[in-house]
Each structure stands twice: as structure tokens, then as C-alpha cells.
Design an enzyme around this catalytic site. Structure first.
Site, PDB file in Angstrom:
ATOM      1  N   CYS A 196       2.713   4.345  -3.235  1.00 24.45           N
ATOM      2  CA  CYS A 196       2.221   5.297  -3.546  1.00 24.45           C
ATOM      3  C   CYS A 196       2.696   5.369  -5.347  1.00 24.45           C
ATOM      4  O   CYS A 196       3.920   5.626  -4.888  1.00 24.45           O
ATOM      5  CB  CYS A 196       1.803   6.785  -2.849  1.00 24.45           C
ATOM      6  N   GLY A 197       2.124   5.273  -5.791  1.00 26.47           N
ATOM      7  CA  GLY A 197       3.013   5.419  -7.352  1.00 26.47           C
ATOM      8  C   GLY A 197       2.520   6.912  -7.471  1.00 26.47           C
ATOM      9  O   GLY A 197       2.456   7.937  -6.752  1.00 26.47           O
TER      10      GLY A 197
END
Length: 355
Positions: A196-197
Site C-alpha cells: 500500500c502506498g
């Protein structure tokens, strides 16, 4: 600058076959990368730490800075250097730097000014192999690497064998004087993992004002039959995935289905940043008239990154999120999901997909 993959011992169990077997398995590499940003005179504190697959670190950093709105053009960067982190071994690999004024040959400006690629034969002993990268020329020497505008880029890398431990896990970026520093406290928002960014409602509000590109005005259209060909073409270009089965990919295509460039990484957001950073160095932004294909789902962050790069068509082999669909609709982008076989779902901008 370490391996994109490595080998580990594994116990193979087959309930329908023989007894468990110990063997070597090839895995995708994952290591932290710290991105430090500041000005020439002053501190350059860590802005982001991301878990990534080693390789293309400068592209990753430049793409990240652009898609987060910290830079908008190559001239916003004075230097970008890959270096060892604090307390790690130094000098085991050549550094790669982007020298002031010579990051890119934008629209042939460097060639018009009489700048040309340095001759690698005059650069002294080389420290390793080299690979073409497009854009400016990066010529490695015993002391590191420099950049000159014009001609194909050659980025010096160490010989693959023997492979030393990858200690080059920091990218140091010096901003041009006219670029404001990242907002105070921004570094707290930018720890990203491979799964996840950066995402959140605050980022949606910010992207509306930061994006310099009107992607809604892009008149490009793509035949649905061409779209169905892209996943296989992207998969064929995934060299590390073939060995590990563990990497995401991002591919940039023309409306006719020609593959312009691709990048792999354990993080889908990193793969996109690496791809956009590569195109930034090559002087190709904004990327209007292109299709971005991602090998996983289409999240808000990937839609945001595409918008920041001027890409109007984003396609994914898996599902989009609600925020991705909402952002694509607001930006005037085309968002395609579940691109598999002969079928797809067009969640936003269906006028660009022809049948």
C-alpha cells in the site's frame, strides 16, 4: 543496485506426490529505500521510506516526487544521487548522480545547445556493465557517474557477478532553488509498504490543485480489441516475474498497443513511479495519448499518479476501488478494470474505448 531477485531454501510439499523435498526457490527481493529531499544549502531530511525491489532507484525517486506534486518538471531537480545509508558500507558500488542542468534532453533542447553524450571510451575504466535508458547520457567512471544531455542514456551498473550486498538504499535529491521544500511534517505521511502506498481523502483534495494536466481534454481513443492484447504483452515483458511470480508491473502503451516502457516492483505504486520517472528523464511528460496498464487492482493512488503524469487512460487486470472510480470521473480519465481475455469493465470515460 542489488539483485531484483534472490534465492532461499524452501521445503516443497506435494500431497499428491512424494515426500517433502528441500530445494532452492527464487524470490522477489524487497528492501527499504529512503528518499531525502532538500536544497543545496540546507538539510535534506528523509521525505519517504518505501519498501521496493532493488533497481531503477533514481526513476523511483523522481517518479514519486512528481506524482506527489513536489516537482513538476526535470528542471526542478539539481541533483539526484544514489548513495549508501548511514552506518552501511560505502564505496562498494558506483554512485549514480544527475548533474545540474543535464537531467534531460527535453524536446532536443540539449542537442540544440551543443550538448552531446560523453564518449564512454574517454571516461576511464568502467566499474561495471551498462544499460540503455533513453534521454540523457549517464557515463560511469571510477568515481561515480555523471549526466550530459542528448543521445541515448547509459547508466553504469556493477557487474552482476559477484553480487555484493545492496547497501545503496538512499536517494539524495537536491531541489532547484525555485522549488519550495516539502511541507513541514510531510515525512510523517510518506511511509509506504510494498502492498500500500499513500492514500486518503486529504490527498484527493490536494491532487485537484496540484495536477498541472487537463487529462479530460485528451482526445485519444483506444480500440477495445487492442486493450485485450495488452495484459499478455505486459506479462511477456516481466522478466523477473517469470522467475519469481512475485512482482507487480506497470506498462505504458500507445493507443495502437505498442509497449513504450515497463517496470516491475513488489509494490504496484513503486512500479508506476519507476515507469513515470523513466519517462520524466526521457523528456516525454505529459503522457497524453498513452495507456497505463497495471498488473493488479486500480487503487486511488495509482489513479492519482496517472493523473499527475498526464495519462488519460488507466487499465487494470483486476478491480478498481470506489475512490479510484470517483477520482477518474472527476479528472476526466478513462478507467478500465477486470481487463481479462475478451472482456472488461469501463468504470469512467467510456467515450475513449471504441468497439
Amino acid at each position: 543496485m542489488g539483485r531484483a531477485s534472490d534465492r532461499r531454501q524452501v521445503t516443497r510439499i506435494d500431497l499428491g506426490g512424494s515426500a517433502p523435498v528441500r530445494r532452492q526457490d527464487t524470490l522477489a527481493a524487497e528492501e527499504p529505500l529512503e528518499i531525502r529531499v532538500g536544497h543545496r544549502r540546507g538539510p535534506r531530511p528523509p521525505l519517504a521510506v518505501t519498501m521496493r525491489t532493488p533497481g531503477d532507484e533514481l526513476d523511483l525517486a523522481l517518479g514519486f516526487l512528481l506524482t506527489e506534486g513536489i516537482i513538476t518538471t526535470p528542471t526542478d531537480i539539481l541533483t539526484a544521487q544514489l548513495c549508501a545509508g548511514q552506518g552501511e558500507r560505502k564505496g562498494t558500488l558506483p554512485t549514480t548522480s544527475v548533474e545540474e542542468g543535464h537531467l534531460l534532453n527535453i524536446g532536443g533542447a540539449g542537442a540544440a545547445a551543443g550538448l552531446r553524450a560523453a564518449d564512454p571510451r574517454a571516461a576511464g575504466p568502467r566499474t561495471g556493465g551498462s544499460r540503455a535508458a533513453g534521454g540523457s547520457a549517464v557515463i560511469g567512471t571510477d568515481g561515480g557517474a555523471t549526466v550530459q544531455a542528448g543521445g541515448p542514456a547509459v547508466i553504469e551498473e556493477p557487474d552482476e557477478e559477484p553480487t555484493p550486498a545492496n547497501t545503496y538504499n538512499v536517494v539524495d535529491v537536491v531541489l532547484a532553488d525555485h522549488v519550495p521544500p516539502p511541507a513541514a511534517g510531510t515525512e510523517r505521511n510518506f511511509y509506504t509498504t510494498s502492498s500500500c502506498g499513500v492514500c486518503g481523502k486529504a490527498s484527493i483534495d490536494a491532487i485537484r490543485t496540484r495536477s498541472p494536466h487537463d487529462v479530460a481534454a485528451d482526445p485519444v481513443t483506444v480500440d477495445a480489441r487492442v486493450l485485450t492484447l495488452l495484459p499478455d504483452r505486459l506479462r511477456a515483458a516481466q522478466r523477473t516475474f517469470e522467475r519469481t511470480g512475485g512482482l507487480h508491473a506497470a506498462g505504458l502503451f500507445t493507443p495502437d498497443g505498442e509497449l513504450v516502457g515497463t517496470r516491475e516492483d513488489v509494490g504496484r505504486h513503486n512500479a508506476v513511479d519507476k515507469l513515470i520517472g523513466m519517462q520524466l528523464r526521457a523528456g516525454r511528460l505529459p503522457l497524453a495519448g498513452h495507456v497505463l496498464l497495471v498488473s493488479g487492482r486500480a487503487s486511488f493512488e495509482l489513479t492519482q499518479k496517472a493523473w499527475m503524469a498526464g495519462i488519460s487512460v488507466l487499465a487494470a487486470v483486476s478491480a478498481p476501488s470506489t475512490l479510484a472510480v470517483d477520482l477518474a470521473a472527476e479528472a476526466g480519465m478513462t478507467l478500465v478494470g477486470f481487463l481479462r481475455g475478451q472482456t472488461m469493465n469501463v468504470y469512467a470515460g467510456p467515450q475513449r474505448v471504441t468497439t
